[in-house]
Design an enzyme around this catalytic site. Structure first.
Site, PDB file in Angstrom:
ATOM      1  N   HIS A 102      19.773 -80.713 -48.744  1.00 39.73           N
ATOM      2  CA  HIS A 102      20.900 -80.088 -49.393  1.00 39.73           C
ATOM      3  C   HIS A 102      22.193 -80.843 -49.214  1.00 39.73           C
ATOM      4  O   HIS A 102      22.537 -81.424 -48.199  1.00 39.73           O
ATOM      5  CB  HIS A 102      21.185 -78.499 -48.761  1.00 39.73           C
ATOM      6  CG  HIS A 102      22.030 -77.806 -49.614  1.00 39.73           C
ATOM      7  ND1 HIS A 102      23.007 -78.260 -49.956  1.00 39.73           N
ATOM      8  CD2 HIS A 102      21.786 -76.649 -50.518  1.00 39.73           C
ATOM      9  CE1 HIS A 102      23.863 -76.943 -50.588  1.00 39.73           C
ATOM     10  NE2 HIS A 102      22.912 -76.320 -51.091  1.00 39.73           N
ATOM     11  N   ASP A 134      15.792 -72.247 -49.960  1.00 35.87           N
ATOM     12  CA  ASP A 134      14.712 -71.975 -50.861  1.00 35.87           C
ATOM     13  C   ASP A 134      13.319 -71.823 -50.161  1.00 35.87           C
ATOM     14  O   ASP A 134      12.467 -71.058 -50.428  1.00 35.87           O
ATOM     15  CB  ASP A 134      14.680 -72.713 -52.299  1.00 35.87           C
ATOM     16  CG  ASP A 134      15.938 -72.798 -53.039  1.00 35.87           C
ATOM     17  OD1 ASP A 134      16.340 -71.668 -53.175  1.00 35.87           O
ATOM     18  OD2 ASP A 134      16.491 -73.780 -53.419  1.00 35.87           O
TER      19      ASP A 134
END
Length: 407
Positions: free
Chosen positions: A302, A350
């Protein structure tokens, strides 16, 4: 090849085009973080994220037009908000660390915090069972025809029906918007569970999805909180743009759902679920098949958390505690270790949601539905801020096409 997490002193100086002395001055001013290396002694390593951020700031000063473009892709802030702070690899909701809230508070209290700055749910989540049941009725009539749709698609199809009946949603004063937000969460929960329920949202989900696992309510509650907001992501930006026009909170949430389901946003949970399924047979082969085809490895890395997504770490820890012996957790752990070893990447939210869904043996699509339900709280918070600012979001585009002909 993945980007490095750290530079040596010479690498950092070369990246910035500066001397070692200037690098040390930047460190002393707090612009670049450094830490001792594992070898010990006086050798230090320098955070690559800080070096790159400083490099980009210097570039924007030289090329301000390019800086505006970069601001739309994890760049400098473009809007003011008092809801969520991402700083030093940690996530805060109105000054409270999100991971701690996930361990200690009910989702409804955190939603109230995002909307009002306080944990008090009184006057917001008070019983409106009759109103919610009335608004949910037309949704329930159509629900049997929509069973082939995913939970996200069901939300997108059914919430507009409730919106048409909820005249109170057109009242945009802060207290009324918060109450509309509470109704929206109750309606979405009813769509996902198939009934107008009572009690905490996480408990309603557990009773409908996992009736034999009362302990799962706490895990679902943590997931909702960790999904609740993430600053100005794509869906939040869309939601604010819609709210800036004066549209109702329903319109804001429906727009947010459309953005969230994209595969470069929350929709990546489906790709994570597929990766976890493939890895049951062979972890290395599941990874290799994707990277050799040039595909992005879903669920890892990320841009805002080069040292690891704290939401994922918290949710994975809670899932391990709730499902310590299941095969899903074993596969997830093996994937995390393999990806870390080969690419230096950490799991993101996720991946954690997909792991939770498979550990609890939830049907496909429930991970994204859980994400959406939690994130609705954040979209309502952004809508509230935008209503109060009373400004239309209308950026300009820099034209790069064919110029008009002279004469």
């Amino acid at each position: 090849m993945s980007d490095p997490l750290f530079y040596t002193a010479r690498e950092a100086a070369a990246e910035l085009g500066i001397s070692l002395g200037t690098l040390y001055a930047y460190v002393s001013r707090g612009l670049i973080r450094s830490e001792a290396t594992a070898e010990g002694g006086r050798k230090r390593r320098y955070h690559a994220a800080d070096v790159q951020a400083l490099k980009q700031r210097r570039e924007r000063r030289r090329r301000p037009a390019q800086g505006l473009d970069d601001a739309l892709h994890f760049g400098d802030p473009v809007l003011e908000s008092a809801i969520t702070l991402i700083e030093n690899g940690r996530l805060y909701y109105r000054g409270h660390e999100a991971t701690e809230l996930a361990r200690t508070h009910p989702f409804e209290a955190v939603a109230a915090l995002l909307w009002t700055g306080r944990f008090h749910t009184e006057g917001i989540f008070e019983a409106e069972d009759e109103t919610v049941a009335r608004l949910l009725a037309p949704c329930q009539e159509l629900a049997p025809r929509l069973r082939r749709l995913t939970p996200m698609e069901q939300l997108q199809a059914l919430l507009p029906l409730a919106a048409a009946e909820d005249l109170a949603a057109h009242d945009l004063n802060p207290t009324a918007v918060a109450r509309t937000g509470a109704r929206l969460l109750a309606l979405a929960t009813g769509v996902l569970t198939g009934q107008a329920g009572q009690g905490p949202i996480a408990q309603q989900l557990q009773q409908a999805w996992l009736p034999d696992r009362p302990d799962a309510a706490q895990l679902l509650n943590a997931a909702l909180i960790l999904c609740a907001d993430h600053e100005l992501n794509a869906s939040a930006f869309v939601a604010r743009g819609v709210a800036s026009t004066g549209a109702t909170p329903y319109a804001t949430v429906i727009a947010g759902l459309a953005a969230l389901q994209g595969p470069r946003h929350g929709g990546d949970t489906a790709r994570c679920e597929a990766l976890l399924r493939d890895a049951r047979e062979d972890v290395r082969e599941a990874i290799a098949r994707r990277v050799k085809q040039g595909d992005r490895l879903p669920g890892f890395g990320h841009p805002l958390y080069p040292a690891g997504d704290p939401r994922a770490a918290c949710l994975l820890e809670a899932t391990r505690a709730a499902c310590p012996d299941g095969p899903a957790m074993e596969v997830a752990n093996a994937l995390i270790q393999a990806v870390q070893a080969h690419f230096g990447l950490y799991p993101n939210l996720d991946f954690a949601l997909a792991t939770l869904a498979q550990a609890l043996e939830l049907p496909a699509g429930r991970a994204l539905a859980l994400f959406a339900l939690g994130r609705m709280a954040g979209w309502i918070g952004h809508a509230l801020e935008q209503y109060q600012s009373d400004r239309l979001i209308r950026p300009r585009a820099r034209y790069v096409g064919v110029r008009p002909q002279a004469g």
